[in-house]
Scaffold this motif. Structure first.
Motif, PDB file in Angstrom:
ATOM      1  N   MET A   1       0.851  -1.173   0.000  1.00  0.00           N
ATOM      2  CA  MET A   1       0.000   0.000   0.000  1.00  0.00           C
ATOM      3  C   MET A   1       0.896   1.235   0.000  1.00  0.00           C
ATOM      4  O   MET A   1       1.811   1.338   0.789  1.00  0.00           O
ATOM      5  N   SER A   2       0.601   2.161  -0.871  1.00  0.00           N
ATOM      6  CA  SER A   2       1.427   3.366  -0.952  1.00  0.00           C
ATOM      7  C   SER A   2       0.787   4.508  -0.186  1.00  0.00           C
ATOM      8  O   SER A   2      -0.358   4.425   0.228  1.00  0.00           O
ATOM      9  N   GLY A   3       1.539   5.564  -0.031  1.00  0.00           N
ATOM     10  CA  GLY A   3       1.102   6.715   0.737  1.00  0.00           C
ATOM     11  C   GLY A   3      -0.234   7.311   0.343  1.00  0.00           C
ATOM     12  O   GLY A   3      -1.076   7.548   1.189  1.00  0.00           O
ATOM     13  N   PRO A   4      -0.473   7.588  -0.944  1.00  0.00           N
ATOM     14  CA  PRO A   4      -1.732   8.248  -1.299  1.00  0.00           C
ATOM     15  C   PRO A   4      -2.981   7.474  -0.862  1.00  0.00           C
ATOM     16  O   PRO A   4      -3.958   8.074  -0.451  1.00  0.00           O
ATOM     17  N   ALA A   5      -2.968   6.159  -0.950  1.00  0.00           N
ATOM     18  CA  ALA A   5      -4.144   5.388  -0.522  1.00  0.00           C
ATOM     19  C   ALA A   5      -4.387   5.584   0.972  1.00  0.00           C
ATOM     20  O   ALA A   5      -5.532   5.754   1.400  1.00  0.00           O
ATOM     21  N   ARG A   6      -3.338   5.582   1.752  1.00  0.00           N
ATOM     22  CA  ARG A   6      -3.476   5.820   3.192  1.00  0.00           C
ATOM     23  C   ARG A   6      -4.010   7.214   3.468  1.00  0.00           C
ATOM     24  O   ARG A   6      -4.858   7.421   4.323  1.00  0.00           O
ATOM     25  N   THR A   7      -3.480   8.166   2.737  1.00  0.00           N
ATOM     26  CA  THR A   7      -3.912   9.547   2.906  1.00  0.00           C
ATOM     27  C   THR A   7      -5.388   9.691   2.554  1.00  0.00           C
ATOM     28  O   THR A   7      -6.145  10.330   3.279  1.00  0.00           O
ATOM     29  N   ASN A   8      -5.799   9.090   1.452  1.00  0.00           N
ATOM     30  CA  ASN A   8      -7.196   9.175   1.044  1.00  0.00           C
ATOM     31  C   ASN A   8      -8.117   8.526   2.067  1.00  0.00           C
ATOM     32  O   ASN A   8      -9.208   9.034   2.332  1.00  0.00           O
ATOM     33  N   LEU A   9      -7.708   7.409   2.621  1.00  0.00           N
ATOM     34  CA  LEU A   9      -8.527   6.737   3.631  1.00  0.00           C
ATOM     35  C   LEU A   9      -8.674   7.626   4.865  1.00  0.00           C
ATOM     36  O   LEU A   9      -9.784   7.803   5.384  1.00  0.00           O
ATOM     37  N   ALA A  10      -7.598   8.208   5.318  1.00  0.00           N
ATOM     38  CA  ALA A  10      -7.656   9.096   6.491  1.00  0.00           C
ATOM     39  C   ALA A  10      -8.490  10.336   6.187  1.00  0.00           C
ATOM     40  O   ALA A  10      -9.256  10.800   7.034  1.00  0.00           O
ATOM     41  N   TYR A  11      -8.366  10.862   4.971  1.00  0.00           N
ATOM     42  CA  TYR A  11      -9.138  12.043   4.591  1.00  0.00           C
ATOM     43  C   TYR A  11     -10.630  11.717   4.581  1.00  0.00           C
ATOM     44  O   TYR A  11     -11.448  12.471   5.099  1.00  0.00           O
ATOM     45  N   PHE A  12     -10.974  10.572   4.005  1.00  0.00           N
ATOM     46  CA  PHE A  12     -12.375  10.162   3.962  1.00  0.00           C
ATOM     47  C   PHE A  12     -12.926   9.937   5.367  1.00  0.00           C
ATOM     48  O   PHE A  12     -13.972  10.478   5.726  1.00  0.00           O
ATOM     49  N   LEU A  13     -12.234   9.154   6.157  1.00  0.00           N
ATOM     50  CA  LEU A  13     -12.741   8.832   7.491  1.00  0.00           C
ATOM     51  C   LEU A  13     -12.834  10.069   8.378  1.00  0.00           C
ATOM     52  O   LEU A  13     -13.783  10.213   9.143  1.00  0.00           O
ATOM     53  N   GLY A  14     -11.859  10.946   8.288  1.00  0.00           N
ATOM     54  CA  GLY A  14     -11.843  12.108   9.154  1.00  0.00           C
ATOM     55  C   GLY A  14     -12.705  13.260   8.687  1.00  0.00           C
ATOM     56  O   GLY A  14     -13.200  14.026   9.509  1.00  0.00           O
ATOM     57  N   GLY A  15     -12.909  13.392   7.377  1.00  0.00           N
ATOM     58  CA  GLY A  15     -13.577  14.575   6.883  1.00  0.00           C
ATOM     59  C   GLY A  15     -14.910  14.363   6.188  1.00  0.00           C
ATOM     60  O   GLY A  15     -15.784  15.220   6.251  1.00  0.00           O
ATOM     61  N   ALA A  16     -15.073  13.247   5.509  1.00  0.00           N
ATOM     62  CA  ALA A  16     -16.283  13.055   4.708  1.00  0.00           C
ATOM     63  C   ALA A  16     -17.487  12.639   5.540  1.00  0.00           C
ATOM     64  O   ALA A  16     -18.616  12.803   5.103  1.00  0.00           O
ATOM     65  N   LEU A  17     -17.228  12.103   6.693  1.00  0.00           N
ATOM     66  CA  LEU A  17     -18.313  11.627   7.556  1.00  0.00           C
ATOM     67  C   LEU A  17     -18.499  12.562   8.734  1.00  0.00           C
ATOM     68  O   LEU A  17     -17.533  13.173   9.200  1.00  0.00           O
ATOM     69  N   THR A  18     -19.708  12.653   9.220  1.00  0.00           N
ATOM     70  CA  THR A  18     -19.880  13.388  10.468  1.00  0.00           C
ATOM     71  C   THR A  18     -19.103  12.637  11.540  1.00  0.00           C
ATOM     72  O   THR A  18     -18.831  11.444  11.407  1.00  0.00           O
ATOM     73  N   THR A  19     -18.744  13.334  12.587  1.00  0.00           N
ATOM     74  CA  THR A  19     -17.998  12.678  13.669  1.00  0.00           C
ATOM     75  C   THR A  19     -18.795  11.515  14.244  1.00  0.00           C
ATOM     76  O   THR A  19     -18.242  10.441  14.488  1.00  0.00           O
ATOM     77  N   ALA A  20     -20.090  11.703  14.419  1.00  0.00           N
ATOM     78  CA  ALA A  20     -20.929  10.626  14.966  1.00  0.00           C
ATOM     79  C   ALA A  20     -20.956   9.424  14.030  1.00  0.00           C
ATOM     80  O   ALA A  20     -20.829   8.273  14.486  1.00  0.00           O
ATOM     81  N   ASP A  21     -21.102   9.655  12.730  1.00  0.00           N
ATOM     82  CA  ASP A  21     -21.117   8.543  11.773  1.00  0.00           C
ATOM     83  C   ASP A  21     -19.764   7.831  11.741  1.00  0.00           C
ATOM     84  O   ASP A  21     -19.700   6.604  11.661  1.00  0.00           O
ATOM     85  N   ARG A  22     -18.678   8.624  11.766  1.00  0.00           N
ATOM     86  CA  ARG A  22     -17.348   7.998  11.757  1.00  0.00           C
ATOM     87  C   ARG A  22     -17.173   7.120  12.981  1.00  0.00           C
ATOM     88  O   ARG A  22     -16.730   5.984  12.883  1.00  0.00           O
ATOM     89  N   ARG A  23     -17.503   7.644  14.130  1.00  0.00           N
ATOM     90  CA  ARG A  23     -17.340   6.866  15.357  1.00  0.00           C
ATOM     91  C   ARG A  23     -18.177   5.593  15.317  1.00  0.00           C
ATOM     92  O   ARG A  23     -17.724   4.533  15.733  1.00  0.00           O
ATOM     93  N   ARG A  24     -19.374   5.696  14.801  1.00  0.00           N
ATOM     94  CA  ARG A  24     -20.280   4.557  14.765  1.00  0.00           C
ATOM     95  C   ARG A  24     -19.778   3.467  13.800  1.00  0.00           C
ATOM     96  O   ARG A  24     -19.873   2.292  14.090  1.00  0.00           O
ATOM     97  N   GLY A  25     -19.229   3.859  12.659  1.00  0.00           N
ATOM     98  CA  GLY A  25     -18.848   2.873  11.660  1.00  0.00           C
ATOM     99  C   GLY A  25     -17.365   2.667  11.456  1.00  0.00           C
ATOM    100  O   GLY A  25     -16.957   1.947  10.542  1.00  0.00           O
ATOM    101  N   TYR A  26     -16.546   3.279  12.291  1.00  0.00           N
ATOM    102  CA  TYR A  26     -15.087   3.301  12.080  1.00  0.00           C
ATOM    103  C   TYR A  26     -14.487   1.909  11.921  1.00  0.00           C
ATOM    104  O   TYR A  26     -13.806   1.620  10.933  1.00  0.00           O
TER     105      TYR A  26
END
Length: 101
Positions: A1-26
């Motif tokens: 796995m290269s850097g950009p995929a990790r970055t995209n995953l962190a960006y999606f999990l941290g920013g695309a979801l509400t905090t409540a949704d992220r916590r619920r489905g993390y």
């Protein structure tokens, strides 16, 4: 796995979801991501979790940096107030601040 995929995953999990949704489905989302990796990969679920953890603070930095280089609009103002707040919550939830010490 290269850097950009990790970055995209962190960006999606941290920013695309509400905090409540992220916590619920993390955990489920990390599991789905891990399952989608190459079956021959030696990447463990714990390693995926750690990659995301180590990228979460950079998402705070990027969301603030991006806000100073774009044209101001009402929609943009809302976005650039929402993203840093979500990413900061992600940093706190993952315990990434401990890595800065």
């Amino acid at each position: 796995m290269s850097g950009p995929a990790r970055t995209n995953l962190a960006y999606f999990l941290g920013g695309a979801l509400t905090t409540a949704d992220r916590r619920r489905g993390y955990d489920d989302l990390l599991h789905v991501y891990h399952e989608a990796l190459d079956p021959g990969s030696d990447v463990t679920p714990e390693r995926v979790r750690e990659w995301v953890r180590r990228q979460s603070f950079m998402r705070v930095v990027m969301s603030v940096a991006a806000s100073v280089v774009v044209e101001r609009t009402d929609r943009g103002e809302h976005l650039f107030m929402t993203l840093p707040a979500r990413h900061c919550a992600h940093v706190l939830d993952t315990g990434e601040l401990e890595l800065l010490a």
